[in-house]
Design an enzyme around this catalytic site. Structure first.
Site, PDB file in Angstrom:
ATOM      1  N   ASP A   1     -35.822 -56.809 -27.190  1.00  0.00           N
ATOM      2  CA  ASP A   1     -36.883 -57.580 -26.203  1.00  0.00           C
ATOM      3  C   ASP A   1     -37.550 -56.695 -25.623  1.00  0.00           C
ATOM      4  OD1 ASP A   1     -38.185 -58.939 -24.362  1.00  0.00           O
ATOM      5  OD2 ASP A   1     -36.068 -60.180 -23.603  1.00  0.00           O
TER       6      ASP A   1
ATOM      7  N   HIS B   1     -37.444 -68.145 -22.310  1.00  0.00           N
ATOM      8  CA  HIS B   1     -37.776 -66.885 -22.757  1.00  0.00           C
ATOM      9  C   HIS B   1     -37.971 -66.202 -24.000  1.00  0.00           C
ATOM     10  CE1 HIS B   1     -37.505 -62.560 -21.836  1.00  0.00           C
ATOM     11  NE2 HIS B   1     -36.638 -61.883 -22.778  1.00  0.00           N
TER      12      HIS B   1
END
Length: 990
Positions: free
Chosen positions: A641, A617
């Protein structure tokens, strides 16, 4: 209250809320006439102010005891607007319809001698003027006070590249100045102008009102009235006569057909200084923004806004002075002249001093700035050119600013100048007082100025670096970044000085579920109607496409979101980097555990599993101080994010989260610390599901598998830097356990941590995966069973399965499954193996070529079951580059890109997409022929470097049979030896 002297009011805006009484205007006044707008009742509302800041309107007399009156349509020092009644016209004088003075007609003859601006008197500058109207001076004949005076003037059509010249003659004749179109405040004439009837002699030329009898309303006698109860709004002017009574002049239609409106007309009547010498108000003719000097000093010279040939804009960083050179109508005299700079944030509809969106700065002597407030300091003066250093505070609002310059004679008239060039103010990592200050120059170059980088993908046992073109300096990128902040992210303008609030808003604005942001996510295997995420090479096309259409671009996944967010942050001046975490947990229940439910065939039950572990990720880190978390040391890197995984305060966003708080287990610190902590430090828990009425059986807990090899690009190198230690202490260390217990005490769900696993130590299981398998080749998955018992054999049933998975951990398709029954003798080992051929897995591959290999083993005659899974990825080839010759700045060179076909079949419909700073636009090249097995696909292309130094070129290769193949090359631009030119390419160390 009577105000006779306003010499202390430099900015001409501070009197807006006060009530003053001024005397009548007299001769030797400075008058600026602007077009009048009309309200919905057909009444004149006053001058149109495009920048919407408080108007500067006054009449100033040269005498020491003069008074000032603000009149709609007259520009000056900003006094209030007392109600004024217009004198009625005399009945014995014919009424003449006078067109608005801002409309120029070149066909009107002048009965008096015109005086054009001589070419020899025009002043040059580094910034050439644009479409400046040429205005002739009217001749005014001095007559006794008891006789009316008529002024007939002739106004000519604007001409290109003629700066206004202040020209005096010996008879103190009034002059009409038209500020340059790109400098003055531009007003669009209303479609139906108010007809103003002015007494005078009926002649075909344009009339100005008599100086002794101005065509404005007289000020009322306020000496016997309550001034404090009077609203600062002038009464409406008379209604416009019907069109049937007042014919529309033909020249009005001609002038209204102009593409751009004419600037307002400034009428300057010279005054006499003590001793009889004539003086005039200082006016600004041009402003040189010193783009080269400021760009170098502020590290902004690579922005396309600064380097464009047409209409370049100034880009600076806050907390640092920038230079302006003013070309004036005459020499600047500090004893008699006053200059003020007025800055207005262009996004605001209502500029406000209190909100910091309207700033007025007087010109001060050298050495007066302190860096904490706005300041304008005179650096030097030579004839009619002055150099000024403007300093913005270190907490200045980041955005686009407009600039006006007010000039005036002390105790006399004032003139306002509006500059067309906008000023972009960014965060400043070079300024110690800025919240994003970064100490090391090498790190500033990497995290603010570096326009290409590496993003790691793949799996923890096969890490793959991919090139990404951030392109933060390219066309439309900075404008798009500001649009994402203020429009998409809806950050209030006063908060645009805070990097914490801006980065939190950007983490939502880059994705699209809530606000139609820049990028739409898609984690399926179907990408119809858009671009597959694996085909993007950089942020440029994404942001340009979004800025043009204002619609989300299709499609993105985590590394695309992260790459775009890094671009936006660096464009705004915030130090940012892209970070990859392998085996990253997605904890949907905020329990700090990731729970998997397995059936009796060893398959993960997707319908029961909401948590997931992503092969990798990618998110971002931004560097800033965190005064909102004080007391305590939380400054430095903060995680944000943009991938829309979970909602934070009802919006899909994440962060900024202090990395230091994550490492300490302080999961309650804002913002979203618990979610980020779970991504790198959660436990993996496997449960055996045997039916709705049967209890769950704990198969295994893995406390070490989450958050591995947290990676980013090394500063100044094209290699991987492992930053795992910044997020957590070493596994099994005392500090790590202390941080974990602190997080558990603050967690909302604790039960998973306290289930005891049934212990069985006789049989050990170990996965054996072959590394570096190239796509097209077969591979094997093996499990080794070791019996540690000294006196007992065990029968073990093993189920091995290979599934293709998305990088998010979701199983996509089953490739192969086998069941083995083996006997493991005491103190011996047995191996079970499953072989997978290319033909078996090829048609089932998904975007990342990733597999999940799972093992469910049951030890007979015991209640012990073992479950484990691991990730595996086959490797794709790299695009290789070869450069011909030695690249140099501004010179075109030729390069070759090639890729080897590793598959046992031919590649069809092959194409390359090549991007880089040396290319104006991405190059797309299609191959006309098929590429046979074990042969090369090769193309040639040309590039022209724009800047010297190290630069990069990246490429993507696609075909029907093979995609997501990329590569890059780093090379040096300049007269270097050939051996030092080609730099390095895909040989990146892990």
């Amino acid at each position: 209250m009577v105000l006779d002297n306003i010499s202390d009011c430099l900015c001409c805006r501070c009197c807006k809320t006060k009530n003053y009484t001024f005397g009548k205007p007299r001769k030797n006044d400075v008058v600026t006439v602007q077009p009048l707008s009309r309200n919905k009742f057909g009444e004149d509302d006053g001058p149109v102010r495009p920048n919407r800041r408080p108007a500067i309107s006054t009449i100033q007399n040269s005498g020491a005891s003069s008074a000032s009156t603000e009149i709609p349509g007259i520009q000056g020092s900003g006094a209030p607007k007392p109600q004024i009644e217009k004198p009625p016209p005399k009945s014995d004088e014919p009424k003449v319809q006078e067109p608005p003075v801002h409309i120029l007609d070149p066909t009107i003859p002048s009965p008096d001698k015109p005086q054009p601006v001589p070419d020899a008197d025009r002043t040059g500058s580094q910034n050439p003027p644009q479409h400046v109207p040429e205005v002739h001076k009217p001749e005014i004949e001095e007559k006794p006070d008891d006789k009316p005076v008529n002024h007939d003037i002739n106004v000519t059509k604007p001409e290109d590249h003629q700066p206004p010249i202040h020209h005096q003659n010996e008879n103190t004749e009034p002059e009409i100045h038209h500020p340059p179109q790109h400098e003055s405040e531009i007003h669009h004439p209303p479609q139906h102008e108010s007809e103003v009837h002015t007494p005078g002699i009926p002649v075909p030329s344009l009339h100005l009102p008599d100086v002794d009898k101005p065509s404005v309303q007289k000020p009322p006698d306020l000496s016997h009235s309550d001034v404090g109860d009077t609203e600062d709004i002038p009464p409406p002017l008379p209604m416009t006569p019907p069109p049937s009574r007042v014919p529309r002049p033909s020249w009005v239609d001609k002038i209204e057909s102009f593409e751009s409106p004419e600037p307002s007309v400034t009428v300057i009547i010279p005054s006499k200084a003590p001793g009889g010498a004539e003086t005039d108000v200082l006016t600004v003719r041009e402003v040189d923004m010193c783009l080269t000097l400021n760009g170098s000093d502020h590290h902004t010279d690579r922005y396309e806004l600064m380097t464009r040939k047409v209409n370049p804009q100034l880009v600076i960083r806050r907390g640092q002075p920038f230079q302006l050179d003013l070309v004036l109508s005459r020499a600047y005299n500090p004893a008699t002249d006053a200059i003020s700079f007025v800055f207005t944030l262009s996004e605001t509809d209502k500029p406000s001093y209190g909100h910091g969106t309207l700033i007025a700065v007087p010109l001060l002597a050298k050495g007066a700035q302190d860096g904490d407030t706005w300041s304008a300091v005179l650096q030097r003066s030579s004839e009619n050119v002055v150099s000024v250093n403007i300093t913005t505070p270190a907490n200045c609002i980041v955005g686009v600013w407009k600039m006006d310059i007010d000039t005036k004679l002390k105790d006399d008239g004032a003139v306002s100048y509006s500059h067309r060039t906008k000023i972009y103010v960014l965060f400043n990592a070079w300024c110690k007082k800025d919240q994003v200050y970064m100490k090391e120059e090498e790190r500033r170059r990497e995290f603010v100025e570096m326009d290409t980088g590496l993003i790691w993908r793949g799996s923890y046992n096969r890490m793959r670096p991919c090139i990404w073109n951030y392109a933060q300096f390219e066309k439309d990128v900075l404008d798009c970044s500001l649009f994402l902040v203020t429009k998409t992210g809806r950050v209030p303008l006063p908060s645009c000085s805070d990097p914490v609030k801006i980065t939190r808003a950007l983490s939502a604005a880059v994705n699209s579920p809530d606000d139609n942001g820049a990028l739409m996510g898609n984690w399926s295997a179907e990408f119809d109607g858009g671009t597959p995420p694996t085909k993007w090479v950089g942020s440029l096309m994404i942001l340009q496409r979004f800025y043009t259409n204002k619609k989300p671009v299709k499609y993105g996944q985590c590394w695309v979101f992260a790459g775009v967010l890094t671009t936006v942050c660096r464009a705004l001046g915030i130090p940012a980097r892209t970070v990859t975490t392998y085996a990253s947990a997605h904890d949907t229940q905020n329990s700090l555990t990731v729970d998997y439910f397995v059936d009796d065939k060893g398959g993960v039950m997707e319908e029961l599993t909401s948590d997931s572990i992503w092969n990798f990720h990618v998110w971002n880190e931004v560097w800033m101080k965190r005064p909102d978390l004080e007391p305590g040391d939380y400054d430095g890197w903060n995680a944000i994010d943009a991938t829309p995984q979970e909602m934070s305060e009802d919006v899909f966003r994440c962060g900024p989260t202090s990395v230091k708080a994550v490492k300490r287990g302080e999961v309650l610190k804002p913002y979203d610390s618990a979610f980020v902590y779970a991504e790198v430090n959660a436990d993996k828990v496997f449960w055996k599901y045997t039916g709705p009425t049967q209890p769950l059986k704990l198969l295994r807990k893995d406390t070490l598998g989450i958050g591995q090899h947290i990676s980013t690009k090394t500063v100044g190198q094209w290699s991987r830097e492992d930053i795992t230690q910044t997020y957590k202490y070493p596994e099994k260390s005392q500090d790590e356990r202390t941080a974990m217990l602190k997080a558990l005490k603050q967690s909302e769900s604790l039960f998973s941590r306290y289930y005891l696993n049934e212990e069985f130590n006789d049989i050990k299981f170990d996965f054996k995966l072959l590394d570096d398998i190239v796509i097209g080749s077969p591979f094997s998955a093996r499990v080794v069973l070791s019996n540690k018992s000294k006196d007992k054999d065990y029968k073990v049933t093993v189920i091995l399965r290979v599934d293709t998975v998305l990088y998010t951990g979701k199983v996509e398709d089953s490739v192969r499954k086998e069941k083995f029954d083996v006997v493991v003798k005491k103190r011996s080992e047995e191996e079970v193996k499953i072989d997978v051929s290319y033909e078996e897995y090829y048609n089932k591959l998904v975007d990342q070529c990733a597999f999940n290999i799972a093992c469910l083993a049951t030890v007979q005659d015991t209640n012990y079951e073992y479950f484990a899974q691991d990730d595996f990825r086959v490797r794709k080839p790299d695009v290789k580059f070869k450069i011909e010759g030695v690249p140099s700045e501004g010179q075109e060179f030729t390069a070759t890109a090639s890729v080897m076909n590793p598959l046992p079949v031919s590649l069809k419909r092959c194409r390359f997409v090549i991007e880089g700073p040396s290319l104006e636009t991405p190059i797309k090249i299609k191959l006309e022929h098929e590429v046979e097995p074990n042969s090369e696909a090769k193309v040639k292309f040309n590039a022209r470097p724009k800047f010297p130094g190290r630069t990069t070129i990246a490429a993507k290769f696609y075909s029907n049979e093979l995609g997501d193949v990329d590569g890059f090359i780093v090379f040096k631009v300049g007269d270097k030896a050939p051996g030092d030119t080609n730099g390095l390419s895909n040989n990146i160390s892990s």
